[in-house]
Design an enzyme around this catalytic site. Structure first.
Site, PDB file in Angstrom:
ATOM      1  N   SER A  20       0.839  -1.208   0.000  1.00 25.51           N
ATOM      2  CA  SER A  20       0.000   0.000   0.000  1.00 25.51           C
ATOM      3  C   SER A  20       0.870   1.252   0.000  1.00 25.51           C
ATOM      4  CB  SER A  20      -0.889   0.031   1.244  1.00 25.51           C
ATOM      5  OG  SER A  20      -1.657  -1.136   1.322  1.00 25.51           O
ATOM      6  N   ASP A  54      -0.348 -14.145   5.799  1.00 27.90           N
ATOM      7  CA  ASP A  54      -0.714 -14.039   4.386  1.00 27.90           C
ATOM      8  C   ASP A  54      -1.021 -15.444   3.897  1.00 27.90           C
ATOM      9  OD1 ASP A  54      -0.212 -11.460   2.313  1.00 27.90           O
ATOM     10  OD2 ASP A  54      -0.559 -13.424   1.383  1.00 27.90           O
ATOM     11  N   THR A 110      -9.338 -13.012  -0.207  1.00 27.93           N
ATOM     12  CA  THR A 110      -9.956 -14.084  -0.996  1.00 27.93           C
ATOM     13  C   THR A 110      -9.535 -15.465  -0.498  1.00 27.93           C
ATOM     14  OG1 THR A 110      -8.053 -14.136  -2.453  1.00 27.93           O
ATOM     15  CG2 THR A 110      -9.879 -12.704  -3.122  1.00 27.93           C
TER      16      THR A 110
HETATM   17  N1  SAH Z   1      -0.135  -4.660   4.071  1.00 27.64           N
HETATM   18  C1  SAH Z   1       0.358  -5.280   2.863  1.00 27.64           C
HETATM   19  C2  SAH Z   1      -0.778  -5.390   1.867  1.00 27.64           C
HETATM   20  C3  SAH Z   1      -0.538  -6.433   0.851  1.00 27.64           C
HETATM   21  S1  SAH Z   1      -1.860  -6.584  -0.353  1.00 27.64           S
HETATM   22  C4  SAH Z   1       1.467  -4.416   2.314  1.00 27.64           C
HETATM   23  O1  SAH Z   1       1.329  -3.188   2.378  1.00 27.64           O
HETATM   24  O2  SAH Z   1       2.458  -4.949   1.799  1.00 27.64           O
HETATM   25  C5  SAH Z   1      -2.985  -7.622   0.488  1.00 27.64           C
HETATM   26  C6  SAH Z   1      -2.469  -8.988   0.882  1.00 27.64           C
HETATM   27  O3  SAH Z   1      -3.568  -9.742   1.384  1.00 27.64           O
HETATM   28  C7  SAH Z   1      -1.859  -9.810  -0.257  1.00 27.64           C
HETATM   29  O4  SAH Z   1      -0.538 -10.090   0.090  1.00 27.64           O
HETATM   30  C8  SAH Z   1      -2.728 -11.063  -0.314  1.00 27.64           C
HETATM   31  O5  SAH Z   1      -1.992 -12.250  -0.593  1.00 27.64           O
HETATM   32  C9  SAH Z   1      -3.318 -11.105   1.102  1.00 27.64           C
HETATM   33  N2  SAH Z   1      -4.561 -11.872   1.248  1.00 27.64           N
HETATM   34  C10 SAH Z   1      -5.645 -11.857   0.439  1.00 27.64           C
HETATM   35  N3  SAH Z   1      -6.580 -12.704   0.917  1.00 27.64           N
HETATM   36  C11 SAH Z   1      -6.066 -13.260   2.057  1.00 27.64           C
HETATM   37  C12 SAH Z   1      -6.557 -14.209   3.006  1.00 27.64           C
HETATM   38  N4  SAH Z   1      -7.775 -14.791   2.891  1.00 27.64           N
HETATM   39  N5  SAH Z   1      -5.768 -14.531   4.049  1.00 27.64           N
HETATM   40  C13 SAH Z   1      -4.543 -13.977   4.202  1.00 27.64           C
HETATM   41  N6  SAH Z   1      -4.022 -13.092   3.330  1.00 27.64           N
HETATM   42  C14 SAH Z   1      -4.776 -12.725   2.275  1.00 27.64           C
END
Ligand code: SAH
Length: 260
Positions: free
Chosen positions: A82, A138, A255
């Site tokens: 982000s 994650d 997801t």
């Molecule tokens: N805070 C992170 C955001 C990464 S984007 C940063 O700034 O780097 C969002 C993340 O959510 C992705 O890495 C994706 O793999 C994860 N994600 C999506 N669905 C998920 C789930 N059900 N459980 C765990 N992680 C999930």
């Protein structure tokens, strides 16, 4: 200019975000310090502790390109790190619950950047004896490995992992992480379909959840019109729960894990 920028970052058009996008030009720095100082001067980060915690984590260890720009960046596997002003907002909404010694769950930890910033807030200065802990979750194992290696780029990041004050785990974040519950603060970095009740259950009383939710008006029913909003959910000391929709955002969805 503004509309081109808005399209470029696929942002929503809330007034707060348009302002943030305009500020992005001014906040970009040539070093990590400069980026964070510029965000502070622009009023996008207001809290001194959040500022110090962000100065303590070099974004170049986490963002693969243009690390000192105030914009989101792809990190592979459909995920993004982000924009730093969003990381700042998330920390500021949670700040009352991010004291040295607090326990935090960071769901959708992706690059690991925010997990590290949160750890700085709850573990005190490097070498301090505070027992704070951040669990980063994650569901993509390659991203968990990436977050671990990103953190290993700094001595403090390595120490936090070796001491167990940061644990990066592959799991479905929609279930939270019961093993280390209750949490003083839970941050969700991907947009949920609903306010998952299990996350509220895993909050300490008092505790706070920061979560982007797809078009939800009251935590259960879908609202027409679309869009994602940050919800801040407080569990008070007496166990009562207060939910508030605070501002519009654009996150990748929370997801099912992709099938191997
Ligand atoms: N805070 C992170 C955001 C990464 S984007 C940063 O700034 O780097 C969002 C993340 O959510 C992705 O890495 C994706 O793999 C994860 N994600 C999506 N669905 C998920 C789930 N059900 N459980 C765990 N992680 C999930």
């Amino acid at each position: 200019m503004l509309s081109r920028l808005t399209r470029k970052f696929q942002a929503s058009t809330s007034r707060r975000q348009v302002r943030a996008l305009t500020m992005a030009w001014y906040c970009t720095g040539s070093t990590n310090n400069e980026l964070i100082e510029n965000l502070f001067k622009a009023g996008l980060i207001k809290n001194e502790r959040v500022k110090e915690a962000m100065i303590g984590v070099d974004r170049a260890h986490y963002a693969p390109s243009r690390p000192y720009s105030d914009s989101p960046q792809p990190i592979g596997h459909g995920a993004t790190i982000s924009a730093p002003h969003m990381h700042g907002h998330a920390c500021e909404y949670l700040i009352e619950y991010l004291e040295p010694g607090s326990r935090v769950l960071d769901i959708g930890s992706g690059s690991g950047y925010l997990t590290h910033v949160l750890a700085n807030l709850v573990t005190g200065a490097p070498g301090s004896q505070e027992k704070g802990q951040v669990i980063g979750i994650d569901h993509i194992p390659e991203l968990v490995a990436l977050a671990q290696s990103n953190m290993n780029k700094s001595e403090h990041g390595r120490e936090l992992q070796v001491s167990g004050q940061v644990r990066l785990i592959t799991a479905d974040g929609r279930l939270g992480w019961k093993e280390n519950a209750p949490y003083d603060a839970i941050h969700v970095g991907a947009a949920a379909e609903k306010l998952h009740p299990v996350l509220i259950e895993q909050l300490r009383a008092p505790g706070r959840l920061f979560i982007p939710v797809e078009s939800e008006s009251n935590g259960s029913a879908l609202e027409a019109g679309g869009g994602q909003y940050i919800w801040v959910v407080d569990k008070h000391a007496d166990g009562s729960v207060h939910k508030e929709k605070v501002f519009q955002v654009s996150y990748v969805p929370l997801t099912d894990a992709p099938q191997p």
